[in-house]
Scaffold this active site. Sequence first.
Site, PDB file in Angstrom:
ATOM      1  N   HIS A 162      -3.092   7.211   2.458  1.00  9.94           N
ATOM      2  CA  HIS A 162      -3.572   5.901   2.001  1.00  9.94           C
ATOM      3  C   HIS A 162      -4.983   5.663   2.547  1.00  9.94           C
ATOM      4  O   HIS A 162      -5.281   5.958   3.692  1.00  9.94           O
ATOM      5  CB  HIS A 162      -2.619   4.810   2.484  1.00  9.94           C
ATOM      6  CG  HIS A 162      -3.130   3.434   2.217  1.00  9.94           C
ATOM      7  ND1 HIS A 162      -3.618   3.072   0.987  1.00  9.94           N
ATOM      8  CD2 HIS A 162      -3.234   2.355   3.016  1.00  9.94           C
ATOM      9  CE1 HIS A 162      -4.011   1.803   1.039  1.00  9.94           C
ATOM     10  NE2 HIS A 162      -3.792   1.350   2.262  1.00  9.94           N
ATOM     11  N   CYS A 185       0.813  -1.223   0.000  1.00 13.11           N
ATOM     12  CA  CYS A 185       0.000   0.000   0.000  1.00 13.11           C
ATOM     13  C   CYS A 185       0.848   1.275   0.000  1.00 13.11           C
ATOM     14  O   CYS A 185       0.320   2.366  -0.207  1.00 13.11           O
ATOM     15  CB  CYS A 185      -0.968   0.010   1.176  1.00 13.11           C
ATOM     16  SG  CYS A 185      -2.008  -1.455   1.243  1.00 13.11           S
ATOM     17  N   ASN A 214     -10.195  -0.220   0.432  1.00 13.91           N
ATOM     18  CA  ASN A 214      -8.735  -0.115   0.373  1.00 13.91           C
ATOM     19  C   ASN A 214      -8.256  -0.750  -0.933  1.00 13.91           C
ATOM     20  O   ASN A 214      -8.361  -1.957  -1.106  1.00 13.91           O
ATOM     21  CB  ASN A 214      -8.155  -0.839   1.590  1.00 13.91           C
ATOM     22  CG  ASN A 214      -6.637  -0.802   1.648  1.00 13.91           C
ATOM     23  OD1 ASN A 214      -5.977  -0.418   0.686  1.00 13.91           O
ATOM     24  ND2 ASN A 214      -6.086  -1.200   2.772  1.00 13.91           N
TER      25      ASN A 214
HETATM   26  O1  UT7 Z   1      -3.304  -1.016   4.083  1.00  9.92           O
HETATM   27  C1  UT7 Z   1      -3.344  -1.346   5.449  1.00  9.92           C
HETATM   28  C2  UT7 Z   1      -4.506  -2.278   5.561  1.00  9.92           C
HETATM   29  N1  UT7 Z   1      -5.089  -2.511   6.792  1.00  9.92           N
HETATM   30  C3  UT7 Z   1      -5.627  -1.626   7.654  1.00  9.92           C
HETATM   31  O2  UT7 Z   1      -5.536  -0.441   7.574  1.00  9.92           O
HETATM   32  C4  UT7 Z   1      -6.403  -2.231   8.777  1.00  9.92           C
HETATM   33  C5  UT7 Z   1      -6.172  -1.579  10.094  1.00  9.92           C
HETATM   34  N2  UT7 Z   1      -7.041  -2.158  11.068  1.00  9.92           N
HETATM   35  C6  UT7 Z   1      -8.374  -1.951  11.092  1.00  9.92           C
HETATM   36  O3  UT7 Z   1      -8.877  -1.185  10.294  1.00  9.92           O
HETATM   37  C7  UT7 Z   1      -9.202  -2.617  12.149  1.00  9.92           C
HETATM   38  O4  UT7 Z   1      -8.342  -3.320  13.029  1.00  9.92           O
HETATM   39  C8  UT7 Z   1     -10.241  -3.584  11.557  1.00  9.92           C
HETATM   40  C9  UT7 Z   1     -11.319  -2.783  10.861  1.00  9.92           C
HETATM   41  C10 UT7 Z   1      -9.594  -4.539  10.578  1.00  9.92           C
HETATM   42  C11 UT7 Z   1     -10.891  -4.417  12.661  1.00  9.92           C
HETATM   43  O5  UT7 Z   1     -11.458  -3.567  13.631  1.00  9.92           O
HETATM   44  P1  UT7 Z   1     -11.226  -3.895  15.169  1.00  9.92           P
HETATM   45  O6  UT7 Z   1     -11.945  -2.877  15.916  1.00  9.92           O
HETATM   46  O7  UT7 Z   1      -9.762  -4.026  15.383  1.00  9.92           O
HETATM   47  O8  UT7 Z   1     -11.990  -5.290  15.328  1.00  9.92           O
HETATM   48  P2  UT7 Z   1     -11.433  -6.703  15.797  1.00  9.92           P
HETATM   49  O9  UT7 Z   1     -10.572  -7.309  14.747  1.00  9.92           O
HETATM   50  O10 UT7 Z   1     -10.896  -6.596  17.185  1.00  9.92           O
HETATM   51  O11 UT7 Z   1     -12.782  -7.500  15.832  1.00  9.92           O
HETATM   52  C12 UT7 Z   1     -13.849  -7.137  16.742  1.00  9.92           C
HETATM   53  C13 UT7 Z   1     -15.032  -8.074  16.521  1.00  9.92           C
HETATM   54  C14 UT7 Z   1     -14.651  -9.553  16.544  1.00  9.92           C
HETATM   55  O12 UT7 Z   1     -15.710 -10.247  17.185  1.00  9.92           O
HETATM   56  P3  UT7 Z   1     -15.591 -10.727  18.719  1.00  9.92           P
HETATM   57  O13 UT7 Z   1     -14.371 -11.612  18.710  1.00  9.92           O
HETATM   58  O14 UT7 Z   1     -15.402  -9.472  19.496  1.00  9.92           O
HETATM   59  O15 UT7 Z   1     -16.876 -11.427  18.926  1.00  9.92           O
HETATM   60  C15 UT7 Z   1     -14.617  -9.921  15.089  1.00  9.92           C
HETATM   61  O16 UT7 Z   1     -14.895 -11.295  14.877  1.00  9.92           O
HETATM   62  O17 UT7 Z   1     -15.611  -7.836  15.224  1.00  9.92           O
HETATM   63  C16 UT7 Z   1     -15.736  -9.093  14.536  1.00  9.92           C
HETATM   64  N3  UT7 Z   1     -15.613  -8.834  13.102  1.00  9.92           N
HETATM   65  C17 UT7 Z   1     -16.655  -8.568  12.306  1.00  9.92           C
HETATM   66  N4  UT7 Z   1     -17.968  -8.469  12.548  1.00  9.92           N
HETATM   67  C18 UT7 Z   1     -18.771  -8.170  11.521  1.00  9.92           C
HETATM   68  C19 UT7 Z   1     -14.472  -8.818  12.357  1.00  9.92           C
HETATM   69  N5  UT7 Z   1     -14.777  -8.530  11.076  1.00  9.92           N
HETATM   70  C20 UT7 Z   1     -16.123  -8.367  11.016  1.00  9.92           C
HETATM   71  C21 UT7 Z   1     -17.008  -8.054   9.984  1.00  9.92           C
HETATM   72  N6  UT7 Z   1     -18.322  -7.956  10.274  1.00  9.92           N
HETATM   73  N7  UT7 Z   1     -16.598  -7.843   8.721  1.00  9.92           N
END
Ligand code: UT7
Length: 321
Positions: free
Chosen positions: A248, A115, A278
């Site tokens: 980005h 990225c 993204n």
């Molecule tokens: O180019 C660089 C690319 N990457 C990025 O910029 C990503 C940077 N990180 C992020 O944007 C965030 O960390 C995410 C958006 C990827 C995730 O957000 P988060 O607040 O860190 O969520 P998490 O991974 O801690 O997940 C929280 C909950 C989990 O459920 P439990 O375990 O709390 O029950 C996940 O299973 O959200 C759940 N979850 C979803 N729920 C509905 C994860 N993905 C999804 C989804 N829909 N798509």
Amino acid sequence: YLMFARLIGTGSYLPGLPVTNDDLAARGIATSDEWIVTRTGIRSRYLAEPGTTSSELGLIAAQRALEMAGIAGSELDLIIVATSTPDFIFPSTACLIQGKLGNKGGAAFDVQAVCAGFTYALGIAEKFIRSGSHKKALIIGAEVFSRILDWNDRGTCVLFGDGAGAVVLEASEKPGILATAMHADGSQNGILNVPGQICGGQVTGDPFLRMDGQAVFKFAVRVLADVAEEVCRAAGLQTNEVDWLIPHQANIRIIEATGRKLGVDRNKVIVTVDRHGNTSAASVPLALDEAVRDGRIQRGQKVLLEGVGGGFTWGAALLEF
Ligand code: UT7
């Protein structure tokens, strides 16, 4: 006298129709529009048809940028494509696009910095032009990330989209790119990767995108602020003096946190992540082209482009448009 690399054209291309969060949920992914919008700001993205390649998307973006620049593909002496989803292992996507543009003899190669790839490619092109060795460069970010997504992993598959953006740079006495920076920290290779390869006709390892979202989030916010400050310092500017910030486009929360850290007013930050998702190396040139074509970015203004991604890699370019 000072030889600048001056931006003389931009172009971009998005394949097909927008795919909304509800469309993804309807395809059986256990997600919701509410979750995706709250955590990321993404409302829709574009997904290329199976068989559509990065070179096809990149070619259209390139043709649009060349048209704005008013030059023919045959006049280019440098073509750099930033991509992590090349058409082939080889030849490079840059050579494939060069062939389709009817350019012969210019240098053509791909840059792999995920990225941050577009900011790396811009920095490389700027150094080529400033050295006097090259005069007209085409820089493309083109990706089909939909090919490397695990559609059973809701934590990653909802975040990405496909597309391409391009710019044309020309050697000029008028500014120009003012400062660039490129960095990497390979010790962080495990937090965002596609850890697979082709060996003996088989896929070995894991050919899907894997990410530790929270580790990536923290790293991204820190380095996007650092690298923006670095290029502003090099050009003798305060970060709040830039007219436009184009970070980005991965997550609206990362974009807003970066803007706040840098003291850049909210309405000076270009945002496309809500409609594009993204698109990795394509995200910055896509956002740049949108803001140039809708008239927000005007000649003489200072524009700060920055990227961060797998590797980990990060980079920035500050330019006077
Ligand atoms: O180019 C660089 C690319 N990457 C990025 O910029 C990503 C940077 N990180 C992020 O944007 C965030 O960390 C995410 C958006 C990827 C995730 O957000 P988060 O607040 O860190 O969520 P998490 O991974 O801690 O997940 C929280 C909950 C989990 O459920 P439990 O375990 O709390 O029950 C996940 O299973 O959200 C759940 N979850 C979803 N729920 C509905 C994860 N993905 C999804 C989804 N829909 N798509």
